[in-house]
Design a protein around this motif. Structure first.
Motif, PDB file in Angstrom:
ATOM      1  N   PRO A  86      46.425  20.002  -5.007  1.00 48.56           N
ATOM      2  CA  PRO A  86      45.509  20.172  -6.135  1.00 48.56           C
ATOM      3  C   PRO A  86      44.096  19.676  -5.833  1.00 48.56           C
ATOM      4  O   PRO A  86      43.253  19.638  -6.723  1.00 48.56           O
ATOM      5  N   THR A  87      43.839  19.320  -4.598  1.00 44.93           N
ATOM      6  CA  THR A  87      42.513  18.915  -4.155  1.00 44.93           C
ATOM      7  C   THR A  87      42.335  19.332  -2.702  1.00 44.93           C
ATOM      8  O   THR A  87      43.307  19.382  -1.950  1.00 44.93           O
ATOM      9  N   SER A  88      41.110  19.614  -2.322  1.00 44.08           N
ATOM     10  CA  SER A  88      40.845  20.004  -0.935  1.00 44.08           C
ATOM     11  C   SER A  88      40.407  18.805  -0.092  1.00 44.08           C
ATOM     12  O   SER A  88      40.177  18.947   1.101  1.00 44.08           O
ATOM     13  N   LYS A  89      40.325  17.625  -0.673  1.00 39.80           N
ATOM     14  CA  LYS A  89      39.855  16.444   0.054  1.00 39.80           C
ATOM     15  C   LYS A  89      40.662  16.120   1.304  1.00 39.80           C
ATOM     16  O   LYS A  89      40.079  15.757   2.325  1.00 39.80           O
ATOM     17  N   ALA A 126      36.379  23.131  -5.611  1.00 40.67           N
ATOM     18  CA  ALA A 126      35.485  23.281  -4.462  1.00 40.67           C
ATOM     19  C   ALA A 126      34.918  24.700  -4.490  1.00 40.67           C
ATOM     20  O   ALA A 126      35.533  25.618  -5.043  1.00 40.67           O
ATOM     21  N   SER A 127      33.776  24.877  -3.878  1.00 39.55           N
ATOM     22  CA  SER A 127      33.092  26.171  -3.949  1.00 39.55           C
ATOM     23  C   SER A 127      33.920  27.282  -3.309  1.00 39.55           C
ATOM     24  O   SER A 127      34.719  27.056  -2.400  1.00 39.55           O
ATOM     25  N   ASP A 128      33.698  28.473  -3.794  1.00 40.36           N
ATOM     26  CA  ASP A 128      34.366  29.644  -3.231  1.00 40.36           C
ATOM     27  C   ASP A 128      33.966  29.842  -1.768  1.00 40.36           C
ATOM     28  O   ASP A 128      34.769  30.317  -0.963  1.00 40.36           O
ATOM     29  N   GLN A 129      32.739  29.455  -1.406  1.00 37.50           N
ATOM     30  CA  GLN A 129      32.284  29.562  -0.027  1.00 37.50           C
ATOM     31  C   GLN A 129      33.115  28.645   0.879  1.00 37.50           C
ATOM     32  O   GLN A 129      33.423  29.012   2.014  1.00 37.50           O
ATOM     33  N   PHE A 130      33.494  27.455   0.378  1.00 38.87           N
ATOM     34  CA  PHE A 130      34.352  26.554   1.146  1.00 38.87           C
ATOM     35  C   PHE A 130      35.693  27.230   1.435  1.00 38.87           C
ATOM     36  O   PHE A 130      36.180  27.205   2.566  1.00 38.87           O
ATOM     37  N   TYR A 131      36.282  27.850   0.413  1.00 37.51           N
ATOM     38  CA  TYR A 131      37.575  28.502   0.601  1.00 37.51           C
ATOM     39  C   TYR A 131      37.464  29.722   1.511  1.00 37.51           C
ATOM     40  O   TYR A 131      38.370  30.011   2.288  1.00 37.51           O
ATOM     41  N   GLU A 132      36.360  30.420   1.433  1.00 39.73           N
ATOM     42  CA  GLU A 132      36.140  31.552   2.332  1.00 39.73           C
ATOM     43  C   GLU A 132      36.028  31.055   3.773  1.00 39.73           C
ATOM     44  O   GLU A 132      36.628  31.626   4.688  1.00 39.73           O
ATOM     45  N   TYR A 133      35.301  29.969   3.967  1.00 41.15           N
ATOM     46  CA  TYR A 133      35.170  29.376   5.303  1.00 41.15           C
ATOM     47  C   TYR A 133      36.522  28.899   5.814  1.00 41.15           C
ATOM     48  O   TYR A 133      36.885  29.155   6.962  1.00 41.15           O
ATOM     49  N   LEU A 134      37.289  28.233   4.950  1.00 45.00           N
ATOM     50  CA  LEU A 134      38.624  27.765   5.323  1.00 45.00           C
ATOM     51  C   LEU A 134      39.506  28.938   5.756  1.00 45.00           C
ATOM     52  O   LEU A 134      40.137  28.898   6.806  1.00 45.00           O
ATOM     53  N   PHE A 135      39.520  29.975   4.947  1.00 47.02           N
ATOM     54  CA  PHE A 135      40.339  31.153   5.251  1.00 47.02           C
ATOM     55  C   PHE A 135      39.938  31.771   6.588  1.00 47.02           C
ATOM     56  O   PHE A 135      40.789  32.124   7.400  1.00 47.02           O
ATOM     57  N   ASN A 136      38.642  31.875   6.831  1.00 50.14           N
ATOM     58  CA  ASN A 136      38.152  32.498   8.067  1.00 50.14           C
ATOM     59  C   ASN A 136      38.406  31.645   9.303  1.00 50.14           C
ATOM     60  O   ASN A 136      38.431  32.172  10.409  1.00 50.14           O
ATOM     61  N   THR A 137      38.588  30.343   9.139  1.00 43.13           N
ATOM     62  CA  THR A 137      38.859  29.481  10.291  1.00 43.13           C
ATOM     63  C   THR A 137      40.348  29.388  10.609  1.00 43.13           C
ATOM     64  O   THR A 137      40.716  28.917  11.688  1.00 43.13           O
ATOM     65  N   LEU A 138      41.200  29.820   9.692  1.00 42.54           N
ATOM     66  CA  LEU A 138      42.641  29.787   9.947  1.00 42.54           C
ATOM     67  C   LEU A 138      43.013  30.794  11.021  1.00 42.54           C
ATOM     68  O   LEU A 138      42.505  31.924  11.021  1.00 42.54           O
ATOM     69  N   PRO A 139      43.903  30.414  11.943  1.00 39.75           N
ATOM     70  CA  PRO A 139      44.399  31.405  12.902  1.00 39.75           C
ATOM     71  C   PRO A 139      45.081  32.553  12.151  1.00 39.75           C
ATOM     72  O   PRO A 139      45.687  32.344  11.099  1.00 39.75           O
ATOM     73  N   LEU A 140      44.985  33.744  12.676  1.00 42.68           N
ATOM     74  CA  LEU A 140      45.512  34.928  11.994  1.00 42.68           C
ATOM     75  C   LEU A 140      46.978  34.785  11.609  1.00 42.68           C
ATOM     76  O   LEU A 140      47.381  35.183  10.523  1.00 42.68           O
ATOM     77  N   HIS A 141      47.800  34.207  12.484  1.00 45.75           N
ATOM     78  CA  HIS A 141      49.226  34.084  12.188  1.00 45.75           C
ATOM     79  C   HIS A 141      49.521  33.060  11.088  1.00 45.75           C
ATOM     80  O   HIS A 141      50.602  33.058  10.524  1.00 45.75           O
ATOM     81  N   GLN A 142      48.554  32.198  10.755  1.00 48.25           N
ATOM     82  CA  GLN A 142      48.757  31.209   9.697  1.00 48.25           C
ATOM     83  C   GLN A 142      48.203  31.659   8.341  1.00 48.25           C
ATOM     84  O   GLN A 142      48.604  31.137   7.314  1.00 48.25           O
ATOM     85  N   ARG A 197      36.647  27.574  -7.117  1.00 45.31           N
ATOM     86  CA  ARG A 197      35.933  27.283  -8.359  1.00 45.31           C
ATOM     87  C   ARG A 197      35.925  28.462  -9.328  1.00 45.31           C
ATOM     88  O   ARG A 197      36.168  28.292 -10.522  1.00 45.31           O
ATOM     89  N   SER A 198      35.669  29.666  -8.856  1.00 49.32           N
ATOM     90  CA  SER A 198      35.568  30.809  -9.769  1.00 49.32           C
ATOM     91  C   SER A 198      36.901  31.103 -10.442  1.00 49.32           C
ATOM     92  O   SER A 198      36.933  31.524 -11.599  1.00 49.32           O
ATOM     93  N   PHE A 199      38.013  30.885  -9.744  1.00 49.88           N
ATOM     94  CA  PHE A 199      39.319  31.091 -10.357  1.00 49.88           C
ATOM     95  C   PHE A 199      39.492  30.185 -11.567  1.00 49.88           C
ATOM     96  O   PHE A 199      39.900  30.619 -12.639  1.00 49.88           O
ATOM     97  N   PHE A 200      39.184  28.904 -11.413  1.00 46.03           N
ATOM     98  CA  PHE A 200      39.347  27.953 -12.508  1.00 46.03           C
ATOM     99  C   PHE A 200      38.313  28.183 -13.613  1.00 46.03           C
ATOM    100  O   PHE A 200      38.611  28.021 -14.790  1.00 46.03           O
ATOM    101  N   ALA A 201      37.108  28.598 -13.243  1.00 41.71           N
ATOM    102  CA  ALA A 201      36.068  28.859 -14.237  1.00 41.71           C
ATOM    103  C   ALA A 201      36.417  30.060 -15.113  1.00 41.71           C
ATOM    104  O   ALA A 201      35.982  30.138 -16.268  1.00 41.71           O
ATOM    105  N   ASN A 202      37.219  30.984 -14.607  1.00 42.44           N
ATOM    106  CA  ASN A 202      37.589  32.184 -15.356  1.00 42.44           C
ATOM    107  C   ASN A 202      38.773  31.968 -16.302  1.00 42.44           C
ATOM    108  O   ASN A 202      39.204  32.914 -16.957  1.00 42.44           O
ATOM    109  N   GLN A 203      39.301  30.757 -16.363  1.00 46.20           N
ATOM    110  CA  GLN A 203      40.414  30.482 -17.269  1.00 46.20           C
ATOM    111  C   GLN A 203      39.899  30.404 -18.713  1.00 46.20           C
ATOM    112  O   GLN A 203      38.815  29.899 -18.959  1.00 46.20           O
ATOM    113  N   SER A 204      40.693  30.855 -19.619  1.00 45.19           N
ATOM    114  CA  SER A 204      40.343  30.877 -21.036  1.00 45.19           C
ATOM    115  C   SER A 204      40.114  29.451 -21.552  1.00 45.19           C
ATOM    116  O   SER A 204      40.801  28.520 -21.149  1.00 45.19           O
ATOM    117  N   THR A 205      39.150  29.303 -22.467  1.00 48.36           N
ATOM    118  CA  THR A 205      38.904  27.993 -23.066  1.00 48.36           C
ATOM    119  C   THR A 205      39.471  27.902 -24.477  1.00 48.36           C
ATOM    120  O   THR A 205      39.481  26.834 -25.068  1.00 48.36           O
TER     121      THR A 205
END
Length: 150
Positions: A8-11, A48-64, A73-81
């Motif tokens: 539940p955290t990227s730290k 964490a920013s969507d750019q962080f997750y995009e960077y994380l995804f792009n650094t993962l080896p393809l098989h992982q 962040r955008s996923f959580f921001a789009n949740q109903s209030t």
């Protein structure tokens, strides 16, 4: 049985490095590798920013990459209030309830507990204590680097 890690955290995925006298954060490749080796699915979600997750995804080896489910962040921001009496209160808790449902993780949205006065209480799902609500034996909720590496 497939093992699932929920972060539940990227730290724990970050490490602090000093380069040319300046401190900055970088991805901790060892921790990411440990997660991929120990678990069949790794669910990571935070504000964490969507750019962080995009960077994380792009650094993962393809098989992982197929093992990782990333929610930024955008996923959580789009949740109903809007909420009714029986609904989960905040956006992160709502987001995590949706993530767990989407990934077929068994959990309770409301649970009955005993208060310190020995009276029964009804608690709503909250992301801060989600491990208390998850009823799926395949799942480990990991919040620290020690839990991942240990």
């Amino acid at each position: 049985m497939a093992k699932i890690a929920v972060l539940p955290t990227s730290k724990p995925l970050r490490t602090e490095v000093v380069k040319r006298g300046k401190r900055r954060q970088a991805l901790n490749g060892r921790v990411i590798g440990d997660l991929a080796a120990k678990y069949d699915m790794v669910i990571i979600g935070s504000t964490a920013s969507d750019q962080f997750y995009e960077y994380l995804f792009n650094t993962l080896p393809l098989h992982q990459r197929v093992k990782f489910r990333l929610y930024g962040r955008s996923f959580f921001a789009n949740q109903s209030t809007e909420m009714s009496e029986d609904e989960i209160a905040d956006q992160r808790s709502r987001g995590w309830a949706e993530i767990l449902t989407e990934n077929h993780v068994a959990f309770e949205t409301v649970r009955k507990t005993m208060g310190s006065d020995l009276l029964p209480r009804m608690e709503h799902f909250t992301w801060e204590r989600m491990e208390e609500f998850i009823q799926d034996s395949r799942v480990d909720v990991l919040r620290t680097i020690e839990q991942i590496s240990g």
